[in-house]
Design an enzyme around this catalytic site. Structure first.
Site, PDB file in Angstrom:
ATOM      1  N   SER A  31       0.826  -1.211   0.000  1.00  0.00           N
ATOM      2  CA  SER A  31       0.000   0.000   0.000  1.00  0.00           C
ATOM      3  C   SER A  31       0.860   1.262   0.000  1.00  0.00           C
ATOM      4  CB  SER A  31      -0.918   0.001   1.221  1.00  0.00           C
ATOM      5  OG  SER A  31      -1.793  -1.091   1.187  1.00  0.00           O
ATOM      6  N   SER A 174     -14.805   0.587  -1.464  1.00  0.00           N
ATOM      7  CA  SER A 174     -13.340   0.581  -1.361  1.00  0.00           C
ATOM      8  C   SER A 174     -12.838   1.968  -1.003  1.00  0.00           C
ATOM      9  CB  SER A 174     -12.703   0.141  -2.679  1.00  0.00           C
ATOM     10  OG  SER A 174     -11.298   0.262  -2.627  1.00  0.00           O
ATOM     11  N   SER A 175     -11.965   2.031   0.002  1.00  0.00           N
ATOM     12  CA  SER A 175     -11.332   3.307   0.340  1.00  0.00           C
ATOM     13  C   SER A 175     -10.370   3.752  -0.749  1.00  0.00           C
ATOM     14  CB  SER A 175     -10.585   3.188   1.670  1.00  0.00           C
ATOM     15  OG  SER A 175      -9.496   2.283   1.569  1.00  0.00           O
ATOM     16  N   GLU A 317      -8.487  -6.511   5.158  1.00  0.00           N
ATOM     17  CA  GLU A 317      -7.538  -7.349   4.431  1.00  0.00           C
ATOM     18  C   GLU A 317      -6.919  -8.425   5.324  1.00  0.00           C
ATOM     19  OE1 GLU A 317      -3.485  -4.661   4.580  1.00  0.00           O
ATOM     20  OE2 GLU A 317      -5.051  -4.123   3.153  1.00  0.00           O
ATOM     21  N   HIS A 344     -13.117  -7.963  -3.574  1.00  0.00           N
ATOM     22  CA  HIS A 344     -11.649  -7.939  -3.623  1.00  0.00           C
ATOM     23  C   HIS A 344     -11.148  -8.869  -4.732  1.00  0.00           C
ATOM     24  CE1 HIS A 344     -10.144  -5.736   0.143  1.00  0.00           C
ATOM     25  NE2 HIS A 344     -11.380  -5.341  -0.104  1.00  0.00           N
ATOM     26  N   ARG A 348     -13.991 -12.888  -1.176  1.00  0.00           N
ATOM     27  CA  ARG A 348     -13.235 -13.528  -0.097  1.00  0.00           C
ATOM     28  C   ARG A 348     -14.135 -14.202   0.932  1.00  0.00           C
ATOM     29  NH1 ARG A 348      -8.256  -9.135   0.754  1.00  0.00           N
ATOM     30  NH2 ARG A 348      -6.936 -10.049  -0.868  1.00  0.00           N
ATOM     31  N   ARG A 389      -4.021 -13.475  -0.333  1.00  0.00           N
ATOM     32  CA  ARG A 389      -4.360 -13.588   1.085  1.00  0.00           C
ATOM     33  C   ARG A 389      -4.909 -14.973   1.426  1.00  0.00           C
ATOM     34  NH1 ARG A 389      -1.213  -9.600   2.814  1.00  0.00           N
ATOM     35  NH2 ARG A 389      -1.853  -7.554   2.044  1.00  0.00           N
TER      36      ARG A 389
END
Length: 428
Positions: A31, A174-175, A317, A344, A348, A389
């Site tokens: 990020s 989503s940010s 996340e 995502h 997920r 992930r």
């Protein structure tokens, strides 16, 4: 959710031989790396980005900036990023792969130039939400042809700059939508003022990260509740160092709790805007011992994990790894606040419910998360749906369950190409 591809190679996760005693170095934050690359491309002079992540997503970002008129070169473990030059009107293409930060952060940069720029990537990126961001960019003056899809492939038609100004944005999915506008805002003619609609965006730490990094590059972002503003600014940060990726550290520090013993993560910062820093308080809540020193983080676990009710809205996340850990708890658990994880790399929530249950756990989807009822686990193929992930979640399960075969472990190269070797090193 796409069907799993069981024909892909698998990695049989080694079971922990006993209590752990390991030191694990994790790579730079994805990020922070990709935000630093974007801000460096908008700066007035080259930026040396020290210790950035070198992974598929980071390379896709550098490739995107190069396609848009920027330049970069590797210097040992660092990357020198040169500012964008908007002279060419030749058509260009940006390869997105399945990188959300590339898909969200770079379209605004294309609007600053004069070329037609096509954005497209893996099939999975075409399913990830981006329509609200494209709508806000159009309000800011961008010319975007997406044939009404609200998703890649789309083309940004550059007209030599973007007016900016006031825009409305639904950032509930989503940010990154908000971060995309704020990161590019200093290069808009009038800056940008973003009014959020649709509720609070997930992952407040990532918003704080964006604001902090804008300040470090010389901008002056402001926030008033659900309204954000960043004015036109000349950016500069000749030397920027990336923190270790605390979310990538998650499976390693959680391993201490699952298997017992001690895991040390060198370089863990004393203060961080990364969502992964929340792991420190979580592990204490779960009865583990956590010590942060100038040298890094040390987690000593007991192997005993209580059931928990966790709202992970701000740190979504981490959900795959935490869900895997809670399969070993002594009672039921609930994870809430993470409905946005359905958009995502894969869905997920559906993937975790399917794969954890297939190995014996009682995991069901809720409206905004997962309900986890621990049960005896057994080995089998753990499908990962091209999601890094999920590889990490499968690794956590394999600590205590013989025969967990994680499908397509190479997909973890999105954030940590050396993950499998590092995992084996932790257990050796």
């Amino acid at each position: 959710m796409p069907e799993p591809t069981a024909s892909q190679p698998t990695w049989t996760v080694p079971v922990a031989p006993g209590r752990l005693d390991a030191t694990v170095r994790v790579p730079g934050s994805k990020s922070i790396t990709n935000r630093a690359f974007v801000l460096a491309a908008l700066a007035s002079e080259p930026t040396l980005v020290r210790a950035p992540l070198d992974s598929r997503d980071a390379r896709l970002m550098l490739g995107a900036l190069e396609a848009l008129g920027g330049g970069w070169e590797r210097r040992d473990n660092d990357v020198l990023v040169r500012p964008l030059v908007h002279g060419s009107a030749e058509p260009a293409s940006v390869v997105l792969g399945n990188a959300g930060t590339v898909a969200r952060f770079t379209p605004a940069l294309a609007g600053l130039g004069s070329a037609h720029v096509l954005f497209d990537g893996d099939e999975a990126i075409r399913r990830r939400p981006i329509a609200p961001l494209l709508a806000a960019l159009r309000e800011a003056g961008a010319d975007i042809d997406d044939a009404g899809r609200g998703a890649p492939p789309f083309t940004v038609i550059g007209h030599g700059g973007l007016p900016g100004g006031k825009v409305d944005l639904d950032s509930s999915a989503s940010s990154q939508f908000l971060s995309a506008l704020l990161l590019a805002g200093p290069a808009f003619d009038a800056g940008v003022t973003v009014r959020l609609l649709g509720g609070t965006p997930p992952s407040e730490p990532h918003i704080a990260m964006t604001l902090d990094m804008l300040r470090r590059f010389g901008a002056s972002p402001e926030r008033d509740g659900q309204e954000f503003h960043v004015g036109p600014a000349e950016l500069s940060c000749p030397d920027f160092t990336v923190e270790p990726d605390l979310s990538t550290a998650a499976p390693f520090v959680v391993a201490a709790a699952a298997a017992g013993g001690t895991v040390r993560i060198p370089g863990w910062p004393g203060y961080s805007t990364q969502p992964g820093d929340w792991l420190r308080s979580l592990l204490v809540e779960l009865g583990q011992r956590v010590e942060l020193t100038p040298d890094g983080l040390t987690v000593t676990g007991s192997g005993d994990i209580p059931g928990a009710r966790l709202d992970l809205h701000e740190v979504g996340e981490l959900t795959p790894v935490i869900a895997a850990l809670l399969c070993f708890a002594d009672g039921p658990s609930v994870i809430s606040g993470v409905a946005h994880l359905r958009g995502h790399e894969t869905d997920r929530l559906a993937a975790l419910a399917t794969e954890l249950s297939a190995l014996g756990a009682g995991v069901t989807e809720t409206a905004d998360g997962l309900a986890i009822a621990p049960a005896p686990l057994h080995g089998g193929v753990f499908h990962t749906y091209d999601d890094h992930r999920l590889v990490m979640a499968g690794a956590v399960l394999g600590l205590r369950v013989p025969g967990v075969a994680v499908e397509n472990p190479a997909t973890v190269g999105k954030t940590f190409p050396g993950f499998v070797d590092a995992w084996g090193g932790m257990l050796s």
